[in-house]
Write a protein that holds these residues in place. Sequence first.
Motif, mmCIF file in Angstrom:
data_model
loop_
_atom_site.group_PDB
_atom_site.id
_atom_site.type_symbol
_atom_site.label_atom_id
_atom_site.label_comp_id
_atom_site.label_asym_id
_atom_site.label_seq_id
_atom_site.Cartn_x
_atom_site.Cartn_y
_atom_site.Cartn_z
ATOM 1 N N LYS A 14 35.976 102.852 -85.012
ATOM 2 C CA LYS A 14 36.535 101.515 -85.218
ATOM 3 C C LYS A 14 36.460 100.685 -83.954
ATOM 4 N N ILE B 46 32.991 99.397 -83.533
ATOM 5 C CA ILE B 46 32.697 98.286 -84.453
ATOM 6 C C ILE B 46 33.316 96.992 -83.929
ATOM 7 N N TYR B 47 34.588 97.090 -83.455
ATOM 8 C CA TYR B 47 35.248 95.882 -82.954
ATOM 9 C C TYR B 47 34.578 95.347 -81.700
ATOM 10 N N ALA C 123 31.371 95.636 -80.956
ATOM 11 C CA ALA C 123 30.131 94.993 -81.403
ATOM 12 C C ALA C 123 30.431 93.627 -82.008
ATOM 13 N N LEU C 124 31.451 93.572 -82.877
ATOM 14 C CA LEU C 124 31.803 92.290 -83.492
ATOM 15 C C LEU C 124 32.271 91.289 -82.440
ATOM 16 N N ILE D 11 29.298 89.737 -80.854
ATOM 17 C CA ILE D 11 28.657 88.776 -81.767
ATOM 18 C C ILE D 11 29.470 87.484 -81.834
ATOM 19 N N ILE D 12 30.804 87.624 -81.893
ATOM 20 C CA ILE D 12 31.640 86.424 -81.971
ATOM 21 C C ILE D 12 31.539 85.615 -80.677
ATOM 22 N N TRP E 149 28.978 85.447 -78.723
ATOM 23 C CA TRP E 149 27.654 84.809 -78.785
ATOM 24 C C TRP E 149 27.678 83.600 -79.714
ATOM 25 N N THR E 150 28.460 83.723 -80.809
ATOM 26 C CA THR E 150 28.557 82.620 -81.762
ATOM 27 C C THR E 150 29.337 81.442 -81.187
ATOM 28 N N LEU E 151 30.421 81.755 -80.474
ATOM 29 C CA LEU E 151 31.306 80.676 -80.034
ATOM 30 C C LEU E 151 30.887 80.043 -78.711
ATOM 31 N N MET E 152 30.041 80.756 -77.948
ATOM 32 C CA MET E 152 29.690 80.299 -76.603
ATOM 33 C C MET E 152 29.203 78.846 -76.552
ATOM 34 N N PRO E 153 28.187 78.471 -77.364
ATOM 35 C CA PRO E 153 27.720 77.074 -77.280
ATOM 36 C C PRO E 153 28.793 76.073 -77.680
ATOM 37 N N ILE E 154 29.643 76.467 -78.627
ATOM 38 C CA ILE E 154 30.683 75.541 -79.079
ATOM 39 C C ILE E 154 31.696 75.328 -77.957
ATOM 40 N N TYR E 155 32.087 76.435 -77.311
ATOM 41 C CA TYR E 155 32.996 76.327 -76.179
ATOM 42 C C TYR E 155 32.397 75.427 -75.103
#
Lengths: 103, 284
Positions: free
Chosen positions: A6, A9-10, A12-13, A16-17, A19-25
């Motif tokens: 577990k 998994i957390y 890794a997630l 990913i999160i 990486w997803t939020l970086m440009p928005i931040y």
Amino acid sequence: MRILEKTLIYIALGIIIAWTLMPIYWTINVSLKAGLEVYEVFSTRFSIENYVRLFREDFHRYLINTAYLASLTTVISLALAIPASYSLSKLPISDKLRRGFLV
Amino acid sequence: MKTRSISYILVLPSLAIMLFTTLYPIIGVLYYSLYSYNIVTGEFRFSGLNEYIELLRDPLFIVSIRNTVIFSVTATALQTLLGLAIAVLVNQRIGGKEYIIPILVLPNMFSVVVVSSMWKLMLEYETGLINYILKFLGFQPLPWLTSMDLALYSIVLIDTWQWTPICFLIFYAGLQSIPRELYEAAIVDGASPIRTFTSITHPMLKPYIALVLLLRSIDTFRLFDKVYLLTGGGPANSTETISLYIFKTGLVFWDIGKASAASFIMLTLILAISILYIRRSILS
């Protein structure tokens, strides 16, 4: 074993999160700075000067235009699509046209 | 008889619009591609397949096809693999899914212009966040959008950031449709996680994989907006794509004949890709 799985998994997630939020931040971060502070990566000083300038220009006009365009497109496409889909699925109509239409 | 005619009347408006907006332009493009037609010089005469021959002799067009194919293949492969991996991860028994999924889907809610501006800020050589992180970790900063070798792959990166969420969503929906009993049976039989993936997950997901591959390869093949906004085809045409080539010849240099021919070649390529995928996914 289960806990280890577990955690992995957390982690890794989490990557990913991030990486997803970086440009928005980063975009929000830059938008809240004025002048040469843009060059600082983490700063504690914020200014809403950019937003003030944006609305002093005609930005609200562009917002209204966009909303107008979006609602008009939705209305027109619904007005065309609803009758067509109703007649294709509920009323008797040749199968040839039905299949051809879906393509 | 009466309801029948009503049903035709109801279909007619949208059918007419669809025909007018799809069939008419295709025929128009085919027609103009057979002419030497330039709005600036005012030239308009029949030239047969001359425009096509001229196109295939144009090294820039060949480069643009090469770039488009490289972009399409790498971006589609990367997005499909990443989307599948994330979907499998999220599909495990973990808490907090209701917060994780909306965050993961966030990139796809921005318009392309916003995404491109955001990444332009991020990839800036002097002030961008990416180069800051690289310097912080002790690496050399990279000229992401200004190097001939890197620019195309930077755009692959941006496209992956924006479109992996859709691949993830489709795969996640697919995973949700696989019955739990199959996995329970696998656990009872003592199958390894890898074996479970190859024997249950992969075969059950096949139609979804085909769908994602089809959607993503068609969409990446049409790449225009990001290139236009970020590099304009440069440096030294290393990010020139077919769409950008068509835009420049047609709407900047007004050489309609040549642009039509290029459009028709691109349309044929996209049709070929989609027919290939649809055939294979229906047959299997």
